[in-house]
Scaffold this motif. Structure first.
Motif, PDB file in Angstrom:
ATOM      1  N   ARG A 106      32.977 -14.541  31.957  1.00 55.07           N
ATOM      2  CA  ARG A 106      32.053 -13.532  32.396  1.00 55.07           C
ATOM      3  C   ARG A 106      32.534 -12.510  33.620  1.00 55.07           C
ATOM      4  O   ARG A 106      33.122 -13.164  34.263  1.00 55.07           O
ATOM      5  CB  ARG A 106      30.636 -14.251  32.717  1.00 55.07           C
ATOM      6  CG  ARG A 106      30.056 -14.932  31.644  1.00 55.07           C
ATOM      7  CD  ARG A 106      28.636 -15.324  32.073  1.00 55.07           C
ATOM      8  NE  ARG A 106      27.954 -16.011  30.906  1.00 55.07           N
ATOM      9  CZ  ARG A 106      26.694 -15.483  30.478  1.00 55.07           C
ATOM     10  NH1 ARG A 106      26.225 -14.748  31.431  1.00 55.07           N
ATOM     11  NH2 ARG A 106      25.970 -15.950  29.334  1.00 55.07           N
ATOM     12  N   THR A 107      31.970 -11.440  33.485  1.00 60.66           N
ATOM     13  CA  THR A 107      32.409 -10.502  34.462  1.00 60.66           C
ATOM     14  C   THR A 107      31.497 -10.962  35.836  1.00 60.66           C
ATOM     15  O   THR A 107      30.246 -11.299  35.652  1.00 60.66           O
ATOM     16  CB  THR A 107      32.121  -9.056  34.234  1.00 60.66           C
ATOM     17  OG1 THR A 107      32.393  -8.756  33.198  1.00 60.66           O
ATOM     18  CG2 THR A 107      32.384  -8.209  35.388  1.00 60.66           C
ATOM     19  N   ARG A 112      29.570  -6.036  38.371  1.00 60.56           N
ATOM     20  CA  ARG A 112      28.424  -5.415  37.309  1.00 60.56           C
ATOM     21  C   ARG A 112      27.521  -4.347  38.216  1.00 60.56           C
ATOM     22  O   ARG A 112      27.371  -3.366  37.756  1.00 60.56           O
ATOM     23  CB  ARG A 112      27.739  -6.557  36.580  1.00 60.56           C
ATOM     24  CG  ARG A 112      28.281  -6.993  35.343  1.00 60.56           C
ATOM     25  CD  ARG A 112      27.370  -7.824  34.482  1.00 60.56           C
ATOM     26  NE  ARG A 112      27.741  -9.132  34.720  1.00 60.56           N
ATOM     27  CZ  ARG A 112      27.040  -9.992  35.082  1.00 60.56           C
ATOM     28  NH1 ARG A 112      25.565 -10.025  34.794  1.00 60.56           N
ATOM     29  NH2 ARG A 112      27.243 -11.515  35.400  1.00 60.56           N
ATOM     30  N   THR A 145      35.155  -3.423  29.246  1.00 63.03           N
ATOM     31  CA  THR A 145      34.226  -4.291  30.084  1.00 63.03           C
ATOM     32  C   THR A 145      33.172  -3.287  30.658  1.00 63.03           C
ATOM     33  O   THR A 145      31.948  -3.504  30.431  1.00 63.03           O
ATOM     34  CB  THR A 145      34.857  -5.035  31.093  1.00 63.03           C
ATOM     35  OG1 THR A 145      35.909  -5.938  30.277  1.00 63.03           O
ATOM     36  CG2 THR A 145      33.774  -6.038  31.746  1.00 63.03           C
ATOM     37  N   ILE A 149      29.201  -3.012  29.922  1.00 61.16           N
ATOM     38  CA  ILE A 149      28.208  -3.082  30.944  1.00 61.16           C
ATOM     39  C   ILE A 149      27.320  -2.116  30.938  1.00 61.16           C
ATOM     40  O   ILE A 149      25.805  -2.180  31.055  1.00 61.16           O
ATOM     41  CB  ILE A 149      28.799  -3.356  32.500  1.00 61.16           C
ATOM     42  CG1 ILE A 149      29.487  -4.463  32.652  1.00 61.16           C
ATOM     43  CG2 ILE A 149      27.943  -3.123  33.431  1.00 61.16           C
ATOM     44  CD1 ILE A 149      30.611  -4.683  33.911  1.00 61.16           C
ATOM     45  N   HIS A 153      23.050  -2.176  29.866  1.00 64.50           N
ATOM     46  CA  HIS A 153      21.932  -1.817  30.797  1.00 64.50           C
ATOM     47  C   HIS A 153      21.393  -0.342  30.371  1.00 64.50           C
ATOM     48  O   HIS A 153      20.507   0.244  31.126  1.00 64.50           O
ATOM     49  CB  HIS A 153      22.470  -1.473  32.253  1.00 64.50           C
ATOM     50  CG  HIS A 153      22.711  -3.015  32.800  1.00 64.50           C
ATOM     51  ND1 HIS A 153      23.966  -3.642  32.397  1.00 64.50           N
ATOM     52  CD2 HIS A 153      21.644  -3.696  33.261  1.00 64.50           C
ATOM     53  CE1 HIS A 153      23.571  -4.976  33.294  1.00 64.50           C
ATOM     54  NE2 HIS A 153      22.655  -4.948  33.607  1.00 64.50           N
TER      55      HIS A 153
END
Length: 192
Positions: A106-107, A112, A145, A149, A153
């Protein structure tokens, strides 16, 4: 599975402790009775079904015996027992070396948050520009990535820009050059 393994270990330990006070003659009689019962069961059952715990127990204990004794003692062929033992070792080493979670890690939440902040403060930037800015800051993250993200969102990964055609671009460049020449060249200003 671990609970069952612990249960088997405890029951085997208790049965071994039961054998300690027995004399050699009593143990030999018990072994003969158990062998006879095994022979009776082999005549009655065509193909026994072994659970994974049975396989684990047999593979863990019987692989130390020579092949001639294995042929007389067990219900399966020795090569099956050796295959179970290989599977047991493969599972044990495979479980130790496999990652805890499959896939990409996971980032980090701070990255993020930075991606989202850059996207909100600079609405004209696309995901590639944000990726470039992060790289300039020394943050190593893939462009895909950043794209994921933003998409997650609800931010469009590449903003809707006003597209200029090639002809408009050339026309704008020519007019800018003409204006610059007029402003800097005294001869051109006198002619106009």
């Amino acid at each position: 599975m671990l609970l069952r393994l612990a249960y088997l270990a405890v029951t085997n330990t208790l049965s071994f402790m039961r054998l300690l006070p027995m004399s050699d003659r009593d143990m030999e009689i018990e072994i003969l009775v158990l062998r006879h019962q095994l022979a009776v069961l082999q005549r009655q059952v065509s193909k026994p079904v072994f659970t994974p715990q049975d396989r684990f127990l047999l593979a863990g204990h019987l692989h130390h015996l020579p092949m001639d004794k294995l042929r007389r003692l067990i219900l399966v062929r020795p090569d099956a027992l050796l295959r179970w033992h290989r599977d047991l070792l493969r599972r044990r080493h495979g479980a130790a070396s496999s990652p805890r979670r499959p896939g990409r890690p996971r980032t980090v939440p701070s990255i993020r948050a930075l991606v989202l902040r850059l996207a909100r403060e600079n609405p004209s930037w696309g995901y590639r520009r944000i990726h470039g800015e992060l790289a300039a800051l020394g943050i190593k993250v893939a462009a895909s990535t950043v794209w994921e993200i933003l998409k997650k969102h609800g931010i469009a990964p590449s903003p809707e820009r006003t597209h200029t055609t090639w002809a408009n671009c050339l026309r704008d460049q020519a007019s800018a050059l003409c204006r610059r020449r007029v402003n800097t060249d005294p001869v051109a200003t006198a002619e106009i």
